[in-house]
Design an enzyme around this catalytic site. Structure first.
Site, PDB file in Angstrom:
ATOM      1  N   GLU A  75       4.002  -9.947  15.450  1.00 56.12           N
ATOM      2  CA  GLU A  75       3.380 -10.432  16.684  1.00 56.12           C
ATOM      3  C   GLU A  75       3.745 -11.911  16.897  1.00 56.12           C
ATOM      4  OE1 GLU A  75      -0.777  -9.719  16.660  1.00 56.12           O
ATOM      5  OE2 GLU A  75      -1.046 -10.416  18.723  1.00 56.12           O
ATOM      6  N   ARG A 123       0.820  -1.219   0.000  1.00 56.95           N
ATOM      7  CA  ARG A 123       0.000   0.000   0.000  1.00 56.95           C
ATOM      8  C   ARG A 123       0.851   1.266   0.000  1.00 56.95           C
ATOM      9  NH1 ARG A 123      -3.457  -1.818   4.720  1.00 56.95           N
ATOM     10  NH2 ARG A 123      -2.353  -3.792   4.458  1.00 56.95           N
TER      11      ARG A 123
HETATM   12  P1  AMP Z   1       3.382  -1.891  11.922  1.00 54.53           P
HETATM   13  O1  AMP Z   1       4.644  -2.520  11.421  1.00 54.53           O
HETATM   14  O2  AMP Z   1       2.851  -2.556  13.157  1.00 54.53           O
HETATM   15  O3  AMP Z   1       3.504  -0.394  12.065  1.00 54.53           O
HETATM   16  O4  AMP Z   1       2.267  -2.195  10.830  1.00 54.53           O
HETATM   17  C1  AMP Z   1       2.193  -1.435   9.678  1.00 54.53           C
HETATM   18  C2  AMP Z   1       1.794  -2.236   8.475  1.00 54.53           C
HETATM   19  O5  AMP Z   1       0.724  -3.132   8.753  1.00 54.53           O
HETATM   20  C3  AMP Z   1       1.334  -1.302   7.393  1.00 54.53           C
HETATM   21  O6  AMP Z   1       1.889  -1.741   6.158  1.00 54.53           O
HETATM   22  C4  AMP Z   1      -0.169  -1.402   7.409  1.00 54.53           C
HETATM   23  O7  AMP Z   1      -0.675  -1.412   6.118  1.00 54.53           O
HETATM   24  C5  AMP Z   1      -0.482  -2.708   8.135  1.00 54.53           C
HETATM   25  N1  AMP Z   1      -1.473  -2.537   9.217  1.00 54.53           N
HETATM   26  C6  AMP Z   1      -1.244  -2.685  10.554  1.00 54.53           C
HETATM   27  N2  AMP Z   1      -2.352  -2.501  11.264  1.00 54.53           N
HETATM   28  C7  AMP Z   1      -3.339  -2.192  10.390  1.00 54.53           C
HETATM   29  C8  AMP Z   1      -4.733  -1.843  10.525  1.00 54.53           C
HETATM   30  N3  AMP Z   1      -5.353  -1.779  11.720  1.00 54.53           N
HETATM   31  N4  AMP Z   1      -5.427  -1.569   9.397  1.00 54.53           N
HETATM   32  C9  AMP Z   1      -4.813  -1.613   8.195  1.00 54.53           C
HETATM   33  N5  AMP Z   1      -3.521  -1.939   7.994  1.00 54.53           N
HETATM   34  C10 AMP Z   1      -2.776  -2.219   9.085  1.00 54.53           C
END
Ligand code: AMP
Length: 170
Positions: free
Chosen positions: A95, A58
């Site tokens: 996770e 995305r």
């Molecule tokens: P993080 O590494 O935890 O910051 O997760 C970010 C990545 O996971 C991004 O590429 C987001 O597109 C996806 N992501 C994580 N949580 C969500 C959510 N609640 N809704 C949509 N995409 C998410």
């Protein structure tokens, strides 16, 4: 226009307990798409960016039009095994388990000024791994751009100390 009204909330996707923030409804709205990119362009102009990095997948959707409007190049950071030439690789924790991101070794000229873009920051793990790839490349990270920030997760605490631009907060 309030961009938040164009982001669709999908409960329990991809698994129970997750509220998925769906940006496809924002992308499909002509005024919303234009406002998203134009606002990002305005807020990134002062950073004097040479390259925008988009994180698969995305981050590609927002990073490429942003690079185009800034008049700079776009560099993809991809999931393992997708890039055909020699890569730098960075593992990061999920996770459950780990994942990996890759960038072409020759994509960023040394000392170039780089902005990392993704649709959303949650824990910041994905963006932090991408920042390490920028460091490995010998480039200079000047900022992050996210459409959405999940503020309760405090993901920005896991990122290097550079400007973090976000448009919508939850
Ligand atoms: P993080 O590494 O935890 O910051 O997760 C970010 C990545 O996971 C991004 O590429 C987001 O597109 C996806 N992501 C994580 N949580 C969500 C959510 N609640 N809704 C949509 N995409 C998410």
């Amino acid at each position: 226009m309030d961009l938040k009204t164009l982001i669709r909330d999908i409960p329990d996707f991809p698994k129970p307990g997750i509220m998925f923030r769906d940006i496809t409804t924002l992308l499909q709205n002509p005024e919303g798409l234009r406002q998203t990119i134009d606002t990002m362009v305005d807020r990134c102009t002062d950073l004097s960016v040479d390259y925008v990095i988009g994180i698969e997948s995305r981050g590609f959707m927002f990073g490429t039009p942003l690079a185009y409007q800034l008049g700079v190049g776009f560099v993809p950071v991809r999931k393992p095994g997708k890039l055909p030439a020699a890569v730098h690789s960075m593992e990061y924790d999920l996770e459950y388990g780990t994942d990996r991101l890759e960038i072409h070794q020759d994509a960023l000229p040394p000392s170039s000024r780089v902005l990392i873009v993704d649709d959303l920051i949650a824990t910041g793990g994905t963006a932090a791994a991408t920042a390490k790839l920028v460091e490995q490349s010998g480039s200079h990270l000047v900022g992050f751009g996210f459409i959405i920030e999940l503020t309760l997760l405090e993901g920005r605490k896991n990122l290097p100390d550079v400007p973090i631009i976000t448009l919508v907060e939850y």
